[in-house]
Write a protein that holds these residues in place. Structure first.
Motif, PDB file in Angstrom:
ATOM      1  N   ARG A   1     -24.827  62.880 -28.766  1.00 39.56           N
ATOM      2  CA  ARG A   1     -25.753  62.548 -27.681  1.00 39.56           C
ATOM      3  C   ARG A   1     -25.072  61.562 -26.739  1.00 39.56           C
ATOM      4  NH1 ARG A   1     -30.263  59.804 -30.087  1.00 39.56           N
ATOM      5  NH2 ARG A   1     -31.135  59.750 -27.985  1.00 39.56           N
ATOM      6  N   ARG A   2     -25.276  61.777 -25.456  1.00 38.46           N
ATOM      7  CA  ARG A   2     -24.582  60.990 -24.445  1.00 38.46           C
ATOM      8  C   ARG A   2     -24.832  59.486 -24.593  1.00 38.46           C
ATOM      9  NH1 ARG A   2     -22.652  62.215 -19.203  1.00 38.46           N
ATOM     10  NH2 ARG A   2     -22.494  60.304 -17.978  1.00 38.46           N
ATOM     11  N   VAL A   3     -26.102  59.104 -24.822  1.00 38.06           N
ATOM     12  CA  VAL A   3     -26.401  57.659 -24.913  1.00 38.06           C
ATOM     13  C   VAL A   3     -25.707  57.017 -26.110  1.00 38.06           C
ATOM     14  CG1 VAL A   3     -28.597  57.614 -23.654  1.00 38.06           C
ATOM     15  CG2 VAL A   3     -28.583  58.155 -26.123  1.00 38.06           C
ATOM     16  N   GLU A   4     -25.557  57.780 -27.176  1.00 42.10           N
ATOM     17  CA  GLU A   4     -24.891  57.220 -28.355  1.00 42.10           C
ATOM     18  C   GLU A   4     -23.392  57.088 -28.110  1.00 42.10           C
ATOM     19  OE1 GLU A   4     -27.268  59.877 -31.143  1.00 42.10           O
ATOM     20  OE2 GLU A   4     -27.228  58.072 -32.353  1.00 42.10           O
ATOM     21  N   ILE A   5     -22.815  58.045 -27.415  1.00 40.49           N
ATOM     22  CA  ILE A   5     -21.386  57.957 -27.092  1.00 40.49           C
ATOM     23  C   ILE A   5     -21.142  56.771 -26.158  1.00 40.49           C
ATOM     24  CG2 ILE A   5     -19.489  59.127 -25.903  1.00 40.49           C
ATOM     25  CD1 ILE A   5     -20.739  61.782 -26.987  1.00 40.49           C
ATOM     26  N   GLU A   6     -22.015  56.613 -25.166  1.00 38.63           N
ATOM     27  CA  GLU A   6     -21.840  55.496 -24.235  1.00 38.63           C
ATOM     28  C   GLU A   6     -21.990  54.140 -24.947  1.00 38.63           C
ATOM     29  OE1 GLU A   6     -23.173  57.825 -20.150  1.00 38.63           O
ATOM     30  OE2 GLU A   6     -24.607  56.465 -21.120  1.00 38.63           O
ATOM     31  N   ALA A   7     -22.945  54.075 -25.875  1.00 36.30           N
ATOM     32  CA  ALA A   7     -23.123  52.827 -26.628  1.00 36.30           C
ATOM     33  C   ALA A   7     -21.896  52.565 -27.504  1.00 36.30           C
ATOM     34  CB  ALA A   7     -24.393  52.897 -27.474  1.00 36.30           C
ATOM     35  N   SER A   8     -21.284  53.629 -28.023  1.00 33.78           N
ATOM     36  CA  SER A   8     -20.076  53.465 -28.842  1.00 33.78           C
ATOM     37  C   SER A   8     -18.949  52.855 -28.019  1.00 33.78           C
ATOM     38  CB  SER A   8     -19.603  54.824 -29.377  1.00 33.78           C
ATOM     39  OG  SER A   8     -20.621  55.450 -30.100  1.00 33.78           O
ATOM     40  N   VAL A   9     -18.816  53.319 -26.788  1.00 33.56           N
ATOM     41  CA  VAL A   9     -17.759  52.784 -25.925  1.00 33.56           C
ATOM     42  C   VAL A   9     -18.041  51.312 -25.623  1.00 33.56           C
ATOM     43  CG1 VAL A   9     -16.645  52.993 -23.663  1.00 33.56           C
ATOM     44  CG2 VAL A   9     -17.241  55.055 -24.963  1.00 33.56           C
ATOM     45  N   ARG A  10     -19.311  50.999 -25.365  1.00 35.61           N
ATOM     46  CA  ARG A  10     -19.667  49.585 -25.137  1.00 35.61           C
ATOM     47  C   ARG A  10     -19.344  48.745 -26.374  1.00 35.61           C
ATOM     48  NH1 ARG A  10     -24.372  51.434 -23.150  1.00 35.61           N
ATOM     49  NH2 ARG A  10     -25.623  50.581 -24.857  1.00 35.61           N
ATOM     50  N   LEU A  11     -19.658  49.302 -27.563  1.00 42.48           N
ATOM     51  CA  LEU A  11     -19.397  48.575 -28.810  1.00 42.48           C
ATOM     52  C   LEU A  11     -17.896  48.310 -28.964  1.00 42.48           C
ATOM     53  CD1 LEU A  11     -20.340  47.419 -31.541  1.00 42.48           C
ATOM     54  CD2 LEU A  11     -20.138  49.730 -32.501  1.00 42.48           C
ATOM     55  N   ALA A  12     -17.085  49.319 -28.672  1.00 44.64           N
ATOM     56  CA  ALA A  12     -15.631  49.122 -28.789  1.00 44.64           C
ATOM     57  C   ALA A  12     -15.163  48.038 -27.820  1.00 44.64           C
ATOM     58  CB  ALA A  12     -14.902  50.441 -28.529  1.00 44.64           C
TER      59      ALA A  12
ATOM     60  N   VAL B   1     -14.416  52.658 -34.039  1.00 41.30           N
ATOM     61  CA  VAL B   1     -15.765  52.986 -33.585  1.00 41.30           C
ATOM     62  C   VAL B   1     -15.878  54.493 -33.417  1.00 41.30           C
ATOM     63  CG1 VAL B   1     -17.467  52.688 -31.747  1.00 41.30           C
ATOM     64  CG2 VAL B   1     -16.001  50.765 -32.415  1.00 41.30           C
ATOM     65  N   GLU B   2     -16.945  55.040 -33.945  1.00 45.89           N
ATOM     66  CA  GLU B   2     -17.171  56.469 -33.737  1.00 45.89           C
ATOM     67  C   GLU B   2     -18.637  56.687 -33.418  1.00 45.89           C
ATOM     68  OE1 GLU B   2     -17.158  57.881 -38.335  1.00 45.89           O
ATOM     69  OE2 GLU B   2     -17.903  59.370 -36.902  1.00 45.89           O
ATOM     70  N   SER B   3     -18.941  57.842 -32.865  1.00 47.28           N
ATOM     71  CA  SER B   3     -20.330  58.258 -32.738  1.00 47.28           C
ATOM     72  C   SER B   3     -20.496  59.506 -33.601  1.00 47.28           C
ATOM     73  CB  SER B   3     -20.654  58.580 -31.274  1.00 47.28           C
ATOM     74  OG  SER B   3     -21.957  59.140 -31.207  1.00 47.28           O
ATOM     75  N   VAL B   4     -21.378  59.413 -34.587  1.00 42.63           N
ATOM     76  CA  VAL B   4     -21.548  60.591 -35.452  1.00 42.63           C
ATOM     77  C   VAL B   4     -22.396  61.660 -34.770  1.00 42.63           C
ATOM     78  CG1 VAL B   4     -21.255  59.324 -37.627  1.00 42.63           C
ATOM     79  CG2 VAL B   4     -23.557  59.694 -36.726  1.00 42.63           C
ATOM     80  N   SER B   5     -23.086  61.313 -33.706  1.00 37.57           N
ATOM     81  CA  SER B   5     -23.819  62.341 -32.956  1.00 37.57           C
ATOM     82  C   SER B   5     -23.108  62.551 -31.628  1.00 37.57           C
ATOM     83  CB  SER B   5     -25.273  61.931 -32.721  1.00 37.57           C
ATOM     84  OG  SER B   5     -25.431  61.347 -31.440  1.00 37.57           O
TER      85      SER B   5
END
Lengths: 314, 314
Positions: free
Chosen positions: B294-305, B288-292
């Protein structure tokens, strides 16, 4: 026989209920050379087999050679088949329900097509007008002209048109073509056989958003599904222009039983497309056909249509 | 901090268990201009955020501009980031687990690359060697040469390579490239971000059957998934070469909340790819990575993982 069952709801009435998915089953009429006594028996067996499916309509194809469209050798030889209108009129009176008769309009003189359109009972018969299979094919009537002839006869028959996800993948304008066909009177669409779900969803999506953008009510989009029981059938589907994703080609080629493998894929496709169309508020339906005339493939097609009925009623 | 938790299993050992899906999370190191005191804090926050995920390894990207690959304007400006090896050595000692350090080999002189490869602890560090992003890019070291340098250092680090479904869709030979990379020592593959499931499945399938045909044990194929919280991120994914099917582009463009929409799509993709790989006996995993940033995208990436961890353990 129709008198024994309640008067069926006409296909045009079905079309007005956008929330209710359509369920169709397609037949290719028997080959021209079939002895007359066999035709009655074929019709009877077919009707008995399809009756429990509770179909909204039986589709009768108007077969063209289409060899002009594809320079590759046709995997199944082209065989001339009975005229679908004649087969209906002469042998399918026992069906009782609606039929959708395809017309490959390029095969007909305009006057003959107009006569035929004017003679049909709109309570029983709808039609799908199909243009030439390639732009180089010699045609007697072009699609736009056939649509005008339909208007000349009072636009009484429910009019369907084909929608081709593969063409959308190439030109990304199939949704515009669909909207133009709707302007010309089309009230439902039937796809060619769908094996690439992404491409089918691409078309649904572009069509849905184009309709919203123009304030047009989307028409039923009926997906044709067909099982594939052998590599020869797979080859024929591809010859017909159906895009089968590589993974699915591999799967069918390596499956111990390609028929049950393709059956599972078709059932999964129906479920996924139903969910997708509902989400986008596009009225939809399924049309099951067998592109081969092998008995096991026809029987699996009937089972598939039953499974789709159960899916949609659940 | 590593002393407080049990000694983690080395990534190389993880790779020997073909039945166990890999779970990775990728970071782009902080930008070069970040003040030193902030770097420690960023590293600490990141480690705390990722520790509950129970990852098999943390991936550190080696960012290139890649503007040579794409004439379109880069949607997010290119910013020079810290060297992933230096960020790991100087700030991530608290991580304790394995790391996979990417090397865009074209950026380095062969001697420097060889020194770096020889200095890493194979119990802690694996590497993914990445070739130039376009054939016209000026390179200091070519991929084949980098693979030789890795062999010269004793082939001690677990070696990964990239696998690109989009390239397979264009050239249909990515599975052959993967097999050649395996011959050169690759023991796992990581894809670029996957948004087209059909293309990902096409690659898995061709790879699986090619392995069977040649009697080669397939290596782990790790699919990279990334949420997409805005149209700018969508544009950037496409700029990076990720194929997003039209229906999904439409869905993200029209979604009231593209982030949660893309989250759902990524979670569904993980489930579908896991089922597909298991069926074909291809060892797999997710990155899982976040290509941006932005904080909300990073947090969603962690949730996805976390959701993928739960999916794979269920």
């Amino acid at each position: 026989m129709a008198a024994q069952t309640p008067e069926p709801v006409g296909f045009g009435t079905r079309l007005t209920d956008l929330a209710r998915p359509l369920r169709l089953f397609s037949l290719t009429p028997p080959r021209e050379a079939t002895p007359q006594e066999d035709l009655s028996r074929i019709a009877e067996v077919t009707i008995e087999r399809l009756r429990p499916l509770g179909l909204d309509a039986l589709v009768l194809y108007d077969i063209e050679d289409e060899s002009d469209r594809n320079p590759d050798v046709r995997p199944f030889p082209f065989v001339r088949t009975l005229d679908p209108g004649a087969f209906h009129a002469d042998y399918l009176s026992g069906w009782g329900g609606s039929v959708i008769i395809y017309r490959s309009v390029g095969k007909y003189e305009p006057a003959d097509l107009k006569t035929w359109l004017g003679e049909q009972d709109p309570q029983r018969v709808a039609t799908v007008l199909v243009g030439a299979s390639s732009s180089s094919a010699p045609v007697r009537t072009r699609l736009a002209e056939a649509q005008s002839l339909w208007q000349d006869t009072g636009s009484l028959l429910s009019l369907g048109s084909v929608a081709i996800p593969e063409r959308h993948a190439r030109h990304t304008n199939e949704h515009d073509r669909m909207l133009r066909k709707q302007e010309a009177g089309t009230s439902f669409f039937v796809t060619q056989v769908v094996y690439d779900l992404t491409w089918a969803k691409d078309l649904v999506s572009d069509y849905a958003y184009a309709c919203r953008g123009r304030g047009v009510e989307p028409a039923h989009l009926v997906f044709t599904l067909s099982v594939c029981g052998s590599l020869k059938t797979l080859e024929f589907l591809q010859w017909l222009g159906v895009h089968v994703p590589r993974w699915l080609q591999n799967q069918l080629q390596h499956a111990p039983d390609p028929l049950s493998e393709s059956y599972e894929q078709c059932a999964a496709a129906a479920a996924e497309l139903a969910t997708f169309c509902r989400r986008l508020d596009v009225p939809f339906g399924f049309n099951v056909e067998s592109v081969s005339n092998r008995r096991v493939e026809i029987e699996a097609s009937v089972r598939l249509a039953g499974a789709i009925r159960d899916l949609l009623e659940s």
